[in-house]
Design an enzyme around this catalytic site. Structure first.
Site, short mmCIF file in Angstrom:
data_model
loop_
_atom_site.label_atom_id
_atom_site.label_comp_id
_atom_site.label_asym_id
_atom_site.label_seq_id
_atom_site.Cartn_x
_atom_site.Cartn_y
_atom_site.Cartn_z
N ASN A 9 16.36 -16.41 -5.99
CA ASN A 9 16.25 -15.94 -4.37
C ASN A 9 17.42 -15.76 -3.05
O ASN A 9 18.51 -16.28 -3.35
CB ASN A 9 15.57 -17.65 -4.43
N LYS A 11 17.66 -15.76 -0.89
CA LYS A 11 18.30 -15.93 0.51
C LYS A 11 18.60 -14.77 1.64
O LYS A 11 18.20 -13.51 1.31
CB LYS A 11 18.94 -17.26 1.12
N HIS A 89 9.91 -23.34 0.70
CA HIS A 89 10.91 -23.31 0.00
C HIS A 89 12.20 -24.65 1.04
O HIS A 89 11.39 -24.90 2.08
CB HIS A 89 12.01 -22.24 0.18
N GLU A 91 14.66 -25.14 2.44
CA GLU A 91 15.63 -24.63 3.60
C GLU A 91 14.17 -23.65 4.82
O GLU A 91 14.71 -24.34 5.44
CB GLU A 91 16.50 -23.62 3.25
N GLU A 155 12.30 -28.38 -6.76
CA GLU A 155 13.48 -27.66 -7.03
C GLU A 155 14.13 -28.78 -6.31
O GLU A 155 13.12 -29.46 -4.85
CB GLU A 155 13.52 -26.74 -5.99
N GLY A 161 21.60 -25.76 -4.43
CA GLY A 161 22.84 -25.25 -3.94
C GLY A 161 24.77 -26.03 -4.38
O GLY A 161 25.83 -26.25 -3.64
N SER A 197 20.77 -24.87 -8.65
CA SER A 197 21.76 -24.76 -9.41
C SER A 197 22.09 -24.84 -11.23
O SER A 197 22.49 -25.07 -11.59
CB SER A 197 22.26 -26.39 -9.89
#
Ligand code: PEP
Length: 234
Positions: A9, A11, A89, A91, A155, A161, A197
């Protein structure tokens, strides 16, 4: 599952030069044991012709067509050659207030257009600390997954991250739990990826955990020097 899935991904990162560099680095990879999917920023997907791996995007509209300025439909994404789309996702949930209902509509559009939705689920740190992980994940799966043909990405939101991952025992427990829910929905065999991660150093161990059918990789998918060791871990 015979082949592990490694999805990257990107992003909102990278440029056309970075796509070309990645295409070059991936061109000799043996794809007999692994499916590699690069989920690129939408404008770069047109470059998929130079990539020897599958391509995807990171979102699609919940609508089929019409007056939705700025949106891109699943059908349009499929027409430019992408096969996968990340949906829900964290985000998107956090910055665009996407609800399970909207995510389910997007997943339906994706399936209807022949795309494979990678539907993300996972708990926040607050939910984890409150002991609500399984409740949150079960609700997300039951409300977001419309039927056969999807992939799930577990996730944990607190680990994305962040350079930290759950323990192998936690990953095993949550993937087993997700597999049970899918089974109860008549969706047994749906691939379940782990994301958050993942790096070259932990990929092999994570992918050896039962019910982990592959990984969804953010930061470490941007550069070949970080992404190739994850692929080599299969
Ligand atoms: C992600 O955002 O989907 C992700 C897995 O990110 P990272 O690998 O950087 O934690």
């Amino acid at each position: 599952m015979d082949k592990k899935i490694i999805a990257g991904n990107w992003k909102m990162n990278g440029n056309m030069d970075a796509v070309a560099l990645m295409a070059d680095a991936l061109k000799n990879i043996d794809l007999s044991h692994v499916t590699i999917v690069l989920c690129l920023p939408m404008p770069f997907v047109g470059a998929s012709a130079i990539l020897s791996v599958e391509t995807g995007v990171q979102d699609c509209s919940a609508h089929e067509s019409g007056a939705y300025t700025g949106e891109v439909s699943a059908r349009m994404i499929s027409e430019i050659g992408a096969k996968y789309v990340i949906i829900g996702h964290s985000e998107r949930r956090q910055y665009h207030n996407e609800t399970n209902l909207v995510i389910a509509e997007k997943a339906k559009q994706a399936l209807k257009s022949g795309l494979i939705p990678i539907i993300c689920v996972g708990e926040t740190m607050e939910e984890k600390q409150a002991g609500e992980t399984n409740t949150v994940i079960e609700k997300q799966i039951r409300e977001c997954v419309p039927g056969k043909g999807a992939i799930i990405a577990y996730e944990p939101r607190w680990a994305i991250g962040a350079g930290m991952t759950p323990s192998n025992e936690e990953i095993k427990r949550e993937h087993g739990f997700i597999a049970e829910i899918l089974e109860s929905m008549g969706l047994g065999g749906t691939p379940i990826l782990y994301g958050a991660s993942v790096k070259g150093g932990n990929a092999a161990e994570i992918m050896s955990i039962p019910n982990v059918d592959g990984v969804l990789v953010g930061g470490a998918s941007l550069k070949a020097e970080d992404f190739l060791p994850i692929i080599q871990a299969v």
